[in-house]
Design a protein around this motif. Structure first.
Motif, PDB file in Angstrom:
ATOM      1  N   GLU A  85      54.494  57.079 -21.344  1.00 53.83           N
ATOM      2  CA  GLU A  85      55.875  57.521 -21.185  1.00 53.83           C
ATOM      3  C   GLU A  85      56.742  56.328 -20.777  1.00 53.83           C
ATOM      4  O   GLU A  85      56.313  55.481 -19.994  1.00 53.83           O
ATOM      5  CB  GLU A  85      55.926  58.610 -20.120  1.00 53.83           C
ATOM      6  N   LEU A  86      57.971  56.267 -21.276  1.00 50.66           N
ATOM      7  CA  LEU A  86      58.856  55.126 -21.046  1.00 50.66           C
ATOM      8  C   LEU A  86      60.145  55.562 -20.355  1.00 50.66           C
ATOM      9  O   LEU A  86      60.762  56.555 -20.748  1.00 50.66           O
ATOM     10  CB  LEU A  86      59.190  54.456 -22.381  1.00 50.66           C
ATOM     11  N   PHE A  87      60.530  54.776 -19.352  1.00 52.67           N
ATOM     12  CA  PHE A  87      61.781  55.015 -18.625  1.00 52.67           C
ATOM     13  C   PHE A  87      62.566  53.710 -18.629  1.00 52.67           C
ATOM     14  O   PHE A  87      62.200  52.749 -17.953  1.00 52.67           O
ATOM     15  CB  PHE A  87      61.484  55.458 -17.183  1.00 52.67           C
ATOM     16  N   VAL A  88      63.636  53.651 -19.440  1.00 50.70           N
ATOM     17  CA  VAL A  88      64.443  52.436 -19.572  1.00 50.70           C
ATOM     18  C   VAL A  88      65.754  52.581 -18.802  1.00 50.70           C
ATOM     19  O   VAL A  88      66.093  53.649 -18.305  1.00 50.70           O
ATOM     20  CB  VAL A  88      64.741  52.106 -21.057  1.00 50.70           C
ATOM     21  N   GLU A  96      62.074  51.519  -5.130  1.00 49.43           N
ATOM     22  CA  GLU A  96      63.094  52.551  -5.348  1.00 49.43           C
ATOM     23  C   GLU A  96      62.861  53.288  -6.667  1.00 49.43           C
ATOM     24  O   GLU A  96      62.971  54.519  -6.732  1.00 49.43           O
ATOM     25  CB  GLU A  96      64.490  51.929  -5.355  1.00 49.43           C
ATOM     26  N   ALA A  97      62.553  52.524  -7.711  1.00 49.39           N
ATOM     27  CA  ALA A  97      62.351  53.136  -9.027  1.00 49.39           C
ATOM     28  C   ALA A  97      61.136  54.058  -9.033  1.00 49.39           C
ATOM     29  O   ALA A  97      61.177  55.159  -9.599  1.00 49.39           O
ATOM     30  CB  ALA A  97      62.200  52.053 -10.088  1.00 49.39           C
ATOM     31  N   VAL A  98      60.057  53.627  -8.405  1.00 46.27           N
ATOM     32  CA  VAL A  98      58.857  54.459  -8.366  1.00 46.27           C
ATOM     33  C   VAL A  98      59.110  55.720  -7.540  1.00 46.27           C
ATOM     34  O   VAL A  98      58.652  56.811  -7.904  1.00 46.27           O
ATOM     35  CB  VAL A  98      57.640  53.664  -7.841  1.00 46.27           C
ATOM     36  N   GLU A  99      59.852  55.602  -6.448  1.00 47.87           N
ATOM     37  CA  GLU A  99      60.190  56.786  -5.643  1.00 47.87           C
ATOM     38  C   GLU A  99      61.025  57.774  -6.471  1.00 47.87           C
ATOM     39  O   GLU A  99      60.801  58.980  -6.420  1.00 47.87           O
ATOM     40  CB  GLU A  99      60.911  56.390  -4.353  1.00 47.87           C
ATOM     41  N   GLY A 104      60.995  62.909  -9.796  1.00 48.97           N
ATOM     42  CA  GLY A 104      61.415  63.481 -11.077  1.00 48.97           C
ATOM     43  C   GLY A 104      62.853  63.175 -11.434  1.00 48.97           C
ATOM     44  O   GLY A 104      63.464  63.886 -12.233  1.00 48.97           O
ATOM     45  N   GLU A 105      63.417  62.102 -10.874  1.00 50.37           N
ATOM     46  CA  GLU A 105      64.822  61.770 -11.103  1.00 50.37           C
ATOM     47  C   GLU A 105      65.047  60.870 -12.321  1.00 50.37           C
ATOM     48  O   GLU A 105      66.189  60.638 -12.694  1.00 50.37           O
ATOM     49  CB  GLU A 105      65.402  61.094  -9.858  1.00 50.37           C
ATOM     50  N   LEU A 106      63.985  60.366 -12.931  1.00 43.97           N
ATOM     51  CA  LEU A 106      64.128  59.495 -14.097  1.00 43.97           C
ATOM     52  C   LEU A 106      63.932  60.298 -15.369  1.00 43.97           C
ATOM     53  O   LEU A 106      63.119  61.221 -15.415  1.00 43.97           O
ATOM     54  CB  LEU A 106      63.109  58.348 -14.050  1.00 43.97           C
TER      55      LEU A 106
END
Length: 192
Positions: A85-88, A96-99, A104-106
């Motif tokens: 899965e990709l989150f750009v 912060e990004a991992v949190e 489920g915010e990304l």
């Protein structure tokens, strides 16, 4: 679950590197306890194929998701074929990004958000040798027949069905590149 993040440094408080294929480091984080490993990105200086090679490396770590700033079409296809899965479009620190991911915010993406060769400094496309010049973006011998297809190591990670899917996508891209080259040739021939 393991998540890979493109990083400018080798710890969780480092900034996300906006480049996927040419990032400085990959941090592979176990989301349950935030334990992580840091890897130098050996693909950072490749003349071509950095996105594919980086995607192959991430797949080999067992990561099930990638968090990054920008990702080109070849890397997107390779990650997708590997079921990652990709989150750009992410910025800030790796932590912060991992949190945000854990909460489920990304939002996942299945599309590239930059052109081929984005991280080479030329902005991609036909300018500054990032596209049709200097080898046509075909990897300069990095993989099969010098093209941006998956190499043998990638084939082991992806499996035959997934490799076939990636190869077909690369073939389509190469045909489009050839059409552009032929158009430019005709344009120059007209001007002679």
């Amino acid at each position: 679950m393991k998540v890979a993040v493109s990083s400018s440094g080798n710890d969780l408080d480092s900034q996300i590197d906006p480049r996927f294929g040419r990032c400085a480091y990959f941090l592979v984080i176990v989301t349950d306890d935030m334990h992580f490993e840091s890897f130098d990105n050996e693909n950072m200086a490749l003349g071509g194929g950095a996105g594919i090679q980086s995607a192959q490396f991430v797949a080999s770590t067992g990561a099930k998701a990638v968090i990054t700033g920008n990702c080109g079409p070849n890397a997107v296809r390779t990650l997708s074929a590997a079921g990652i899965e990709l989150f750009v479009g992410q910025a800030g620190t790796v932590r912060e990004a991992v949190e945000k991911y854990k909460r489920g915010e990304l939002r996942p993406s299945s599309d590239a958000n930059v052109a081929d060769h984005y991280g080479m400094g030329g902005g991609g496309g036909m300018g500054r040798g990032g596209g049709m010049g200097r080898g046509g973006g075909m990897g300069r011998g990095r993989s099969m027949s010098g093209q941006n297809g998956p190499n043998q190591a990638e084939a082991k990670v992806l499996g035959e069905d997934q490799e076939l899917k990636v190869l077909k996508e690369h073939a389509k891209d190469l045909m489009k590149q050839m059409e552009k080259v032929e158009e430019r040739i005709k344009k120059f021939e007209k001007n002679d």
